[in-house]
Design a protein around this motif. Structure first.
Motif, PDB file in Angstrom:
ATOM      1  N   SER A 204       3.603  -3.769  14.812  1.00  0.00           N
ATOM      2  CA  SER A 204       3.094  -2.905  13.745  1.00  0.00           C
ATOM      3  C   SER A 204       4.067  -2.875  12.579  1.00  0.00           C
ATOM      4  N   GLU A 206       4.037  -0.804  10.206  1.00  0.00           N
ATOM      5  CA  GLU A 206       4.398   0.601   9.996  1.00  0.00           C
ATOM      6  C   GLU A 206       5.582   0.986  10.886  1.00  0.00           C
ATOM      7  N   GLU A 209       8.937  -0.223   9.706  1.00  0.00           N
ATOM      8  CA  GLU A 209       9.488   0.511   8.563  1.00  0.00           C
ATOM      9  C   GLU A 209      10.075   1.862   8.948  1.00  0.00           C
ATOM     10  N   THR A 210       9.900   2.273  10.190  1.00  0.00           N
ATOM     11  CA  THR A 210      10.454   3.569  10.591  1.00  0.00           C
ATOM     12  C   THR A 210      11.976   3.504  10.722  1.00  0.00           C
TER      13      THR A 210
END
Ligand code: CA
Length: 223
Positions: A204, A206, A209-210
């Motif tokens: 993922s 997303e 990017e965490t």
């Protein structure tokens, strides 16, 4: 575990999809006709439907319309011809998306996940959190997918996950994740963060990017 109904009459295509989805922890049922699809749907209410358009009895369009009379389950069409794509786009069938044959099973799995995330069906499922850590099995799942991490990658991510938002310096990460921190160097952490992000990105974008870099300070996990 989320359940996926695959409606596809070509065995080779069905087999690759079944394999790809099972590998990613979906409970998969496969049928080859529209009639079987509707019968299965009535009895089992799957969480997701992958629906071929050219079926031996009905068209995928018919099946979709019938399902839509009673359910908003996400539906992903498999199309073989551009004329079918026009129909998917032109008619208001309530399909969530389509993929064109030939496709890579990986691409289909990614699409299924994206649609589920968008639709929120995933939110009720613990297994599909962006990042989920099980301390007993020492496994971290990303969107329901088990990450294949080295021991150090696992430890670093577990430390960051424990306190989202907190910035950890490289020294702190070394101290907590290495048995013998003296043997490692600051840039060892950077190298591991890099491979961690790459592995997360596969599951993922997303999630990748965490992990945020705080320049001159260290790293933090920010949701
Ligand atoms: Ca077909």
């Amino acid at each position: 575990m989320l359940s996926v109904l695959i409606v596809e009459d070509e065995p080779a295509i069905a087999d690759t999809l079944i394999y790809a989805l099972r590998t990613e922890n979906f409970a998969v049922t496969h049928v080859a006709t529209g009639g079987e699809a509707l019968a299965h749907f009535d009895r089992h209410a799957p969480d997701f439907v992958v629906l071929d358009i050219g079926l031996p009895d009905f068209t995928g369009f018919d099946v979709c319309r019938t399902i839509r009379q009673t359910s908003q389950v996400p539906i992903l069409f498999l199309t073989a011809r551009s004329s079918e794509i026009d129909q998917v786009l032109g008619l208001e069938l309530g399909a969530d998306d389509y993929v064109t044959k030939p496709f890579s099973p990986r691409a289909v799995v990614a699409r299924v996940r994206a649609i589920l995330r968008r639709g929120g069906a995933v939110e009720k499922e613990e297994s599909s959190e962006l990042l989920a850590h099980c301390e007993e099995t020492m496994m971290i799942h990303c969107c329901g997918q088990a990450l294949d991490l080295t021991a150090h990658e696992y430890k670093i991510l577990a430390i960051l996950l424990k306190q989202p938002g907190r910035v950890f310096t490289r020294e702190q990460l070394l101290e907590q994740a290495w048995d013998d921190p003296g043997s490692a160097m600051d840039r060892t952490i950077d190298a591991h963060i890099k491979t961690l992000r790459a592995k997360l990105r596969e599951a993922s974008e997303e999630a990748a990017e965490t992990i945020q870099t705080r320049r001159g300070l260290g790293y933090a996990l920010v949701f």
